[in-house]
Design an enzyme around this catalytic site. Structure first.
Site, PDB file in Angstrom:
ATOM      1  N   GLY A  52      36.676  41.674  32.883  1.00 42.09           N
ATOM      2  CA  GLY A  52      36.524  41.553  31.427  1.00 42.09           C
ATOM      3  C   GLY A  52      37.909  41.693  30.828  1.00 42.09           C
ATOM      4  O   GLY A  52      38.848  41.051  31.291  1.00 42.09           O
ATOM      5  N   GLU A  53      38.039  42.550  29.849  1.00 42.19           N
ATOM      6  CA  GLU A  53      39.348  42.806  29.235  1.00 42.19           C
ATOM      7  C   GLU A  53      39.777  44.216  29.612  1.00 42.19           C
ATOM      8  O   GLU A  53      39.177  45.197  29.153  1.00 42.19           O
ATOM      9  CB  GLU A  53      39.250  42.677  27.717  1.00 42.19           C
ATOM     10  N   CYS A  84      38.731  42.236  39.257  1.00 44.61           N
ATOM     11  CA  CYS A  84      39.577  41.599  38.239  1.00 44.61           C
ATOM     12  C   CYS A  84      40.109  42.638  37.242  1.00 44.61           C
ATOM     13  O   CYS A  84      40.944  43.453  37.622  1.00 44.61           O
ATOM     14  CB  CYS A  84      38.825  40.449  37.577  1.00 44.61           C
ATOM     15  N   ARG A 111      48.969  41.772  35.470  1.00 40.65           N
ATOM     16  CA  ARG A 111      47.853  41.163  34.723  1.00 40.65           C
ATOM     17  C   ARG A 111      48.095  39.686  34.492  1.00 40.65           C
ATOM     18  O   ARG A 111      49.227  39.262  34.299  1.00 40.65           O
ATOM     19  CB  ARG A 111      47.756  41.811  33.343  1.00 40.65           C
ATOM     20  N   ARG A 139      41.857  34.346  34.861  1.00 39.23           N
ATOM     21  CA  ARG A 139      43.006  35.154  34.392  1.00 39.23           C
ATOM     22  C   ARG A 139      43.181  36.375  35.309  1.00 39.23           C
ATOM     23  O   ARG A 139      43.292  37.519  34.865  1.00 39.23           O
ATOM     24  CB  ARG A 139      42.790  35.599  32.934  1.00 39.23           C
ATOM     25  N   HIS A 173      36.162  37.229  41.134  1.00 35.45           N
ATOM     26  CA  HIS A 173      34.847  37.637  40.608  1.00 35.45           C
ATOM     27  C   HIS A 173      33.733  37.376  41.616  1.00 35.45           C
ATOM     28  O   HIS A 173      33.105  36.314  41.575  1.00 35.45           O
ATOM     29  CB  HIS A 173      34.543  36.853  39.322  1.00 35.45           C
ATOM     30  N   GLU A 175      30.828  38.360  41.595  1.00 33.42           N
ATOM     31  CA  GLU A 175      29.504  38.408  40.965  1.00 33.42           C
ATOM     32  C   GLU A 175      29.086  37.062  40.368  1.00 33.42           C
ATOM     33  O   GLU A 175      27.989  36.924  39.871  1.00 33.42           O
ATOM     34  CB  GLU A 175      29.481  39.499  39.872  1.00 33.42           C
TER      35      GLU A 175
HETATM   36  N1  GLN Z   1      43.320  39.321  32.552  1.00 32.05           N
HETATM   37  C1  GLN Z   1      42.215  40.142  32.203  1.00 32.05           C
HETATM   38  C2  GLN Z   1      42.684  41.550  31.896  1.00 32.05           C
HETATM   39  O1  GLN Z   1      43.443  42.088  32.649  1.00 32.05           O
HETATM   40  C3  GLN Z   1      41.218  40.226  33.333  1.00 32.05           C
HETATM   41  C4  GLN Z   1      40.434  38.971  33.402  1.00 32.05           C
HETATM   42  C5  GLN Z   1      39.144  39.137  34.091  1.00 32.05           C
HETATM   43  O2  GLN Z   1      38.679  40.239  34.352  1.00 32.05           O
HETATM   44  N2  GLN Z   1      38.531  38.025  34.360  1.00 32.05           N
HETATM   45  O3  GLN Z   1      42.264  42.114  30.934  1.00 32.05           O
END
Ligand code: GLN
Length: 209
Positions: A52-53, A84, A111, A139, A173, A175
């Site tokens: 996520g973020e 991630c 990141r 990302r 990911h 999932e």
């Molecule tokens: N780049 C994102 C972050 O570090 C992670 C992206 C993701 O979890 N798909 O917040």
């Protein structure tokens, strides 16, 4: 067993659905717990920190008082899987950043190492003990330094799945493709740790409830 998913933001439902699929198709007995406070954290036998973020998830983990309890749990041997953004959060350090990492696994990450959203991709990779696996990178962070970890998979020569004791870190990911083999591997880590469901062991976190 109770498997927790940090449930504020990101791929929460996707992890939940995959764990439920394991219950249905493989008769695993997983009780999924969405973790948003210390009380729910205290009953889990294993914990997933989703993608996520990372900044958002970090802020909420801190705000709701989960930061130190997660570190305590990890020290007690409870398996934790970060995917991630979740890997960014469990890593030792992530030099450019505004997040303080949990420092649970000896890797340093960058990141968005492959670029922004438009550079997302998927690739078939080879995972130790599992074999060929379709890995979705969104990302994704790049692991720039590995310390005392076992590398379980690489993409383009660089590590994308690492394990250190009870901690599993994944830049992609697992999932998202419906392939549950990495989640099964994680459930096996929980089983091997000897931690079984609520009622059969002491709550390690009871002081935080
Ligand atoms: N780049 C994102 C972050 O570090 C992670 C992206 C993701 O979890 N798909 O917040």
């Amino acid at each position: 067993m109770n498997v927790g998913i940090i449930g504020y933001q990101g791929d929460v439902v996707e992890h939940l659905e995959l764990l439920e699929k394991l219950n249905k198709d493989y008769k695993r007995e997983v009780n999924v717990v969405l973790v948003r406070n210390v009380r729910t954290l205290s009953i889990v036998d294993g914990l997933i920190i989703p993608g996520g973020e990372s900044t958002t998830i970090y802020r909420l983990i801190k705000e709701f008082g989960l930061f130190d309890p997660i570190r305590t749990m990890a020290g007690q041997g409870i398996p934790i899987m970060g995917t991630c953004a979740g890997l960014v959060l469990i890593s030792k350090d992530n030099p450019m950043e505004r997040v303080r990492t949990l420092d649970l696994i000896d890797v340093s990450v960058r990141r968005n190492g492959y670029g922004r959203q438009g550079e997302s991709f998927y690739e078939n990779i080879d995972v130790d003990e599992i074999g060929s696996f379709d890995a979705v990178f969104i990302r994704a962070p790049i692991i720039e330094r590995v310390g005392k970890v076992t590398v379980l998979a690489r993409y383009n020569g660089s590590p994308v799945m690492v394990k250190e004791g009870n901690i599993l870190g994944i830049t992609f990911h697992p999932e998202l493709t419906g392939d549950s083999r990495i989640h099964e591997m994680f459930l096996d880590m929980i089983g091997m740790g000897g931690s079984i469901s609520i009622g059969k062991r002491e709550f390690p976190m009871v002081e935080y409830v």
